[in-house]
Design a protein around this motif. Structure first.
Motif, PDB file in Angstrom:
ATOM      1  N   SER A  98       0.832  -1.215   0.000  1.00 17.86           N
ATOM      2  CA  SER A  98       0.000   0.000   0.000  1.00 17.86           C
ATOM      3  C   SER A  98       0.859   1.254   0.000  1.00 17.86           C
ATOM      4  CB  SER A  98      -0.934  -0.006   1.216  1.00 17.86           C
ATOM      5  OG  SER A  98      -1.805  -1.109   1.187  1.00 17.86           O
ATOM      6  N   ALA A  99       1.952   1.225   0.793  1.00 21.28           N
ATOM      7  CA  ALA A  99       2.836   2.386   0.859  1.00 21.28           C
ATOM      8  C   ALA A  99       3.571   2.606  -0.458  1.00 21.28           C
ATOM      9  CB  ALA A  99       3.839   2.196   1.997  1.00 21.28           C
ATOM     10  N   ILE A 100       4.043   1.535  -1.080  1.00 23.39           N
ATOM     11  CA  ILE A 100       4.743   1.655  -2.361  1.00 23.39           C
ATOM     12  C   ILE A 100       3.807   2.208  -3.425  1.00 23.39           C
ATOM     13  CG2 ILE A 100       5.793   0.332  -4.248  1.00 23.39           C
ATOM     14  CD1 ILE A 100       6.949  -1.538  -2.097  1.00 23.39           C
ATOM     15  N   GLN A 101       2.595   1.678  -3.464  1.00 21.31           N
ATOM     16  CA  GLN A 101       1.645   2.118  -4.494  1.00 21.31           C
ATOM     17  C   GLN A 101       1.204   3.562  -4.262  1.00 21.31           C
ATOM     18  OE1 GLN A 101      -1.849  -0.360  -4.858  1.00 21.31           O
ATOM     19  NE2 GLN A 101      -1.997   0.032  -7.051  1.00 21.31           N
ATOM     20  N   SER A 102       1.184   3.983  -3.004  1.00 23.78           N
ATOM     21  CA  SER A 102       0.777   5.356  -2.690  1.00 23.78           C
ATOM     22  C   SER A 102       1.912   6.353  -2.854  1.00 23.78           C
ATOM     23  CB  SER A 102       0.250   5.422  -1.252  1.00 23.78           C
ATOM     24  OG  SER A 102      -0.846   4.553  -1.076  1.00 23.78           O
ATOM     25  N   GLY A 103       3.143   5.866  -3.093  1.00 24.97           N
ATOM     26  CA  GLY A 103       4.278   6.755  -3.291  1.00 24.97           C
ATOM     27  C   GLY A 103       4.814   7.366  -2.015  1.00 24.97           C
ATOM     28  N   ILE A 104       4.590   6.699  -0.887  1.00 24.05           N
ATOM     29  CA  ILE A 104       5.086   7.218   0.383  1.00 24.05           C
ATOM     30  C   ILE A 104       6.613   7.191   0.390  1.00 24.05           C
ATOM     31  CG2 ILE A 104       5.182   6.767   2.878  1.00 24.05           C
ATOM     32  CD1 ILE A 104       2.356   5.749   2.751  1.00 24.05           C
ATOM     33  N   ASN A 105       7.223   8.189   0.999  1.00 24.82           N
ATOM     34  CA  ASN A 105       8.674   8.264   1.106  1.00 24.82           C
ATOM     35  C   ASN A 105       9.200   6.971   1.740  1.00 24.82           C
ATOM     36  OD1 ASN A 105      11.301   8.877   2.587  1.00 24.82           O
ATOM     37  ND2 ASN A 105      11.021  10.756   1.392  1.00 24.82           N
ATOM     38  N   PRO A 106      10.242   6.358   1.143  1.00 21.14           N
ATOM     39  CA  PRO A 106      10.757   5.094   1.677  1.00 21.14           C
ATOM     40  C   PRO A 106      11.139   5.159   3.147  1.00 21.14           C
ATOM     41  CG  PRO A 106      11.657   5.475  -0.499  1.00 21.14           C
ATOM     42  CD  PRO A 106      10.900   6.721  -0.128  1.00 21.14           C
ATOM     43  N   ARG A 107      11.685   6.293   3.602  1.00 20.68           N
ATOM     44  CA  ARG A 107      12.047   6.413   5.013  1.00 20.68           C
ATOM     45  C   ARG A 107      10.808   6.384   5.904  1.00 20.68           C
ATOM     46  NH1 ARG A 107      17.089   7.535   6.566  1.00 20.68           N
ATOM     47  NH2 ARG A 107      18.637   8.080   4.976  1.00 20.68           N
ATOM     48  N   VAL A 108       9.764   7.072   5.464  1.00 20.31           N
ATOM     49  CA  VAL A 108       8.524   7.066   6.243  1.00 20.31           C
ATOM     50  C   VAL A 108       7.914   5.666   6.252  1.00 20.31           C
ATOM     51  CG1 VAL A 108       6.180   8.003   6.395  1.00 20.31           C
ATOM     52  CG2 VAL A 108       8.091   9.500   5.740  1.00 20.31           C
ATOM     53  N   MET A 109       7.924   5.018   5.074  1.00 23.33           N
ATOM     54  CA  MET A 109       7.396   3.665   4.987  1.00 23.33           C
ATOM     55  C   MET A 109       8.166   2.713   5.896  1.00 23.33           C
ATOM     56  SD  MET A 109       7.299   1.000   1.771  1.00 23.33           S
ATOM     57  CE  MET A 109       8.990   0.522   2.113  1.00 23.33           C
ATOM     58  N   GLU A 110       9.494   2.884   5.918  1.00 22.11           N
ATOM     59  CA  GLU A 110      10.303   2.010   6.752  1.00 22.11           C
ATOM     60  C   GLU A 110       9.942   2.161   8.225  1.00 22.11           C
ATOM     61  OE1 GLU A 110      15.003   0.978   7.342  1.00 22.11           O
ATOM     62  OE2 GLU A 110      14.368   3.074   7.362  1.00 22.11           O
ATOM     63  N   GLN A 111       9.740   3.395   8.654  1.00 22.45           N
ATOM     64  CA  GLN A 111       9.379   3.621  10.056  1.00 22.45           C
ATOM     65  C   GLN A 111       8.031   2.986  10.392  1.00 22.45           C
ATOM     66  OE1 GLN A 111      11.461   4.871  12.367  1.00 22.45           O
ATOM     67  NE2 GLN A 111      12.921   4.859  10.648  1.00 22.45           N
ATOM     68  N   ILE A 112       7.122   3.008   9.434  1.00 20.25           N
ATOM     69  CA  ILE A 112       5.822   2.359   9.649  1.00 20.25           C
ATOM     70  C   ILE A 112       6.008   0.849   9.785  1.00 20.25           C
ATOM     71  CG2 ILE A 112       3.573   1.860   8.613  1.00 20.25           C
ATOM     72  CD1 ILE A 112       3.722   4.595   7.246  1.00 20.25           C
ATOM     73  N   LEU A 113       6.813   0.261   8.894  1.00 18.56           N
ATOM     74  CA  LEU A 113       7.002  -1.192   8.902  1.00 18.56           C
ATOM     75  C   LEU A 113       7.810  -1.656  10.108  1.00 18.56           C
ATOM     76  CD1 LEU A 113       7.751  -1.889   5.117  1.00 18.56           C
ATOM     77  CD2 LEU A 113       5.565  -1.963   6.324  1.00 18.56           C
ATOM     78  N   LEU A 114       8.707  -0.809  10.604  1.00 13.49           N
ATOM     79  CA  LEU A 114       9.519  -1.189  11.755  1.00 13.49           C
ATOM     80  C   LEU A 114       8.681  -1.374  13.018  1.00 13.49           C
ATOM     81  CD1 LEU A 114      12.743   0.978  11.318  1.00 13.49           C
ATOM     82  CD2 LEU A 114      12.546  -1.503  11.109  1.00 13.49           C
ATOM     83  N   THR A 115       7.471  -0.833  13.026  1.00 12.56           N
ATOM     84  CA  THR A 115       6.602  -1.036  14.184  1.00 12.56           C
ATOM     85  C   THR A 115       6.197  -2.503  14.338  1.00 12.56           C
ATOM     86  OG1 THR A 115       4.611  -0.523  12.872  1.00 12.56           O
ATOM     87  CG2 THR A 115       5.681   1.305  14.010  1.00 12.56           C
ATOM     88  N   TYR A 116       6.386  -3.312  13.291  1.00 12.38           N
ATOM     89  CA  TYR A 116       6.089  -4.740  13.387  1.00 12.38           C
ATOM     90  C   TYR A 116       7.193  -5.500  14.125  1.00 12.38           C
ATOM     91  CZ  TYR A 116       2.233  -4.276  10.073  1.00 12.38           C
ATOM     92  OH  TYR A 116       1.038  -3.944   9.459  1.00 12.38           O
ATOM     93  N   LEU A 117       8.328  -4.846  14.367  1.00 12.39           N
ATOM     94  CA  LEU A 117       9.445  -5.471  15.054  1.00 12.39           C
ATOM     95  C   LEU A 117       9.466  -5.072  16.520  1.00 12.39           C
ATOM     96  CD1 LEU A 117      12.333  -4.911  12.467  1.00 12.39           C
ATOM     97  CD2 LEU A 117      10.920  -6.941  12.747  1.00 12.39           C
ATOM     98  N   PRO A 118      10.082  -5.897  17.374  1.00 12.73           N
ATOM     99  CA  PRO A 118      10.302  -5.476  18.761  1.00 12.73           C
ATOM    100  C   PRO A 118      11.131  -4.198  18.796  1.00 12.73           C
ATOM    101  CG  PRO A 118      10.722  -7.828  18.505  1.00 12.73           C
ATOM    102  CD  PRO A 118      10.532  -7.277  17.127  1.00 12.73           C
ATOM    103  N   SER A 119      10.963  -3.411  19.817  1.00 16.04           N
ATOM    104  CA  SER A 119      11.620  -2.099  19.877  1.00 16.04           C
ATOM    105  C   SER A 119      13.138  -2.185  19.800  1.00 16.04           C
ATOM    106  CB  SER A 119      11.198  -1.358  21.160  1.00 16.04           C
ATOM    107  OG  SER A 119      11.513  -2.146  22.304  1.00 16.04           O
ATOM    108  N   ASN A 120      13.734  -3.288  20.284  1.00 17.25           N
ATOM    109  CA  ASN A 120      15.190  -3.396  20.267  1.00 17.25           C
ATOM    110  C   ASN A 120      15.738  -3.849  18.925  1.00 17.25           C
ATOM    111  OD1 ASN A 120      14.158  -5.974  20.423  1.00 17.25           O
ATOM    112  ND2 ASN A 120      15.707  -6.736  21.855  1.00 17.25           N
ATOM    113  N   GLN A 121      14.858  -4.040  17.920  1.00 14.24           N
ATOM    114  CA  GLN A 121      15.302  -4.461  16.587  1.00 14.24           C
ATOM    115  C   GLN A 121      14.927  -3.449  15.505  1.00 14.24           C
ATOM    116  OE1 GLN A 121      13.867  -8.425  15.679  1.00 14.24           O
ATOM    117  NE2 GLN A 121      14.376  -9.215  17.708  1.00 14.24           N
ATOM    118  N   ARG A 122      14.675  -2.235  15.900  1.00 15.68           N
ATOM    119  CA  ARG A 122      14.143  -1.251  14.953  1.00 15.68           C
ATOM    120  C   ARG A 122      15.186  -0.315  14.366  1.00 15.68           C
ATOM    121  NH1 ARG A 122       8.444   0.455  18.005  1.00 15.68           N
ATOM    122  NH2 ARG A 122       7.570  -1.667  18.024  1.00 15.68           N
ATOM    123  N   ASP A 123      16.415  -0.751  14.234  1.00 14.88           N
ATOM    124  CA  ASP A 123      17.448   0.086  13.598  1.00 14.88           C
ATOM    125  C   ASP A 123      17.092   0.240  12.117  1.00 14.88           C
ATOM    126  OD1 ASP A 123      18.802   0.218  15.971  1.00 14.88           O
ATOM    127  OD2 ASP A 123      20.067  -1.521  15.504  1.00 14.88           O
TER     128      ASP A 123
END
Length: 326
Positions: A297-322
């Protein structure tokens, strides 16, 4: 990801799209590796392999055209070890206490096994019943990409789409089938709401099939102790109806209790743990598919890759979100 392991470079790959055998490093143990070559995808000669030392679980990391992926033989050895430990504990206790033959009674086994399967069949259809055994194999054989790798792939695809357009993704290697399907729908020009609806429907139907398998194994866990008790009651009735010989009461009572033992062992040693493992596997698969759907959805909507990455990193535990972009 496998770090600090011996590297086998310039591997001799033959027969892409089939089982191939790379060069075996001196201190590594190489099994057969599936080199995906679907729709022109896959590794090629000169691919760098990172191989684990000889172990029960064989791992290999390979770096292909534009993506890195860790491939692990899809065996869940925790389930296998757990089942073996259950059997060792039960059989070991029997052997320490006496003759194992005393604990084998065919009528008791038939009451528990056939009764449990019969009651389960009343609850579901034949197709669901046999399909649930196939789903049950997922407790032993299943393979899931790591969320981190999916995020890295999604960020790479987002960067390509942002610089060259969504059609440029057609030339990218995507090893995860669900992500490949989503990107293909985007390339075909389907609107975002259609892509989301199709992928969401696939997720829901997949989880629904898994849920049926979980319920079937949970049913076996519920019914087997009950039929064990039924078998014990049948044995007690038969014993009490023939009390002319007091010496026969003890052995007859032991046989009557065996059905309870069988029912408890099937439920607590196999059926209930398998249903719980399947539930965990299903929840993990749903989380990964939701992550992929979010990325598509983010790719198709043209969201900035950095913003998209931050959204997807929420699926990881907090200590793995580098960030992967740092």
């Amino acid at each position: 990801m496998l770090r600090g392991l011996p590297v086998c470079t310039k591997a001799a790959i033959s027969g892409q799209g089939a089982w191939s055998r790379p060069t075996i490093p001196e201190n590594g143990s190489m099994q057969r590796i599936w080199i995906a070559n679907r729709a022109g995808q896959g590794a090629s000669a000169g691919t760098s392999f990172r191989v684990s030392p000889p172990a029960a679980v064989f791992c290999v990391e390979y770096r292909g055209f534009s993506h890195s992926r860790t491939g692990i033989l899809p065996m869940d050895f925790a389930t296998i070890v757990g089942v073996v430990v259950v059997l060792i504990a039960a059989i070991g206790a029997i052997l320490v206490g006496g003759d194992i033959g005393v604990f084998i009674n065919i009528p008791s086994i038939l009451i528990v096994v056939l009764g449990t399967f019969g009651a389960t069949l009343v609850r579901i259809s034949f197709g669901e019943f046999f399909g649930s055994f196939k789903i049950g194999l997922k407790s032993i054989i299943h393979s899931s990409p790591s969320p981190r790798e999916l995020i890295e792939d999604a960020v790479q695809l987002a960067n390509v789409a942002r610089k060259e357009g969504i059609l440029a993704l057609e030339n990218q290697t995507i090893s995860e089938p669900f992500m490949q399907k989503g990107i293909s729908l985007c390339i075909d020009g389907h609107p975002p709401e259609t892509v989301e609806r199709l992928l969401s429907k696939e997720i829901d139907l997949t989880i629904e099939r898994h849920t049926k398998g979980v319920k079937m194994w949970a049913s076996i866990g519920d019914y087997s102790p009950a039929f064990g008790m039924i078998g014990t009651l049948i044995g007690l009735v038969q014993m009490l109806s023939n009390m002319d010989d007091p010496k026969a009461i003890g052995p007859a009572m032991a046989v009557a209790l065996l059905t309870t033992l069988y029912g408890a062992l099937i439920a607590n040693g196999f059926a209930i743990p398998i249903s719980e493992k399947l539930k965990a596997v299903s929840e993990e698969e749903r989380m990964l598919k939701d992550l992929v759907l979010e990325a598509i959805s983010a790719i198709q909507s043209g969201i900035n890759p950095r913003v998209m990455e931050q959204i997807l990193l929420t699926y990881l535990p907090s200590n793995q979100r580098d960030s992967t972009l740092d």
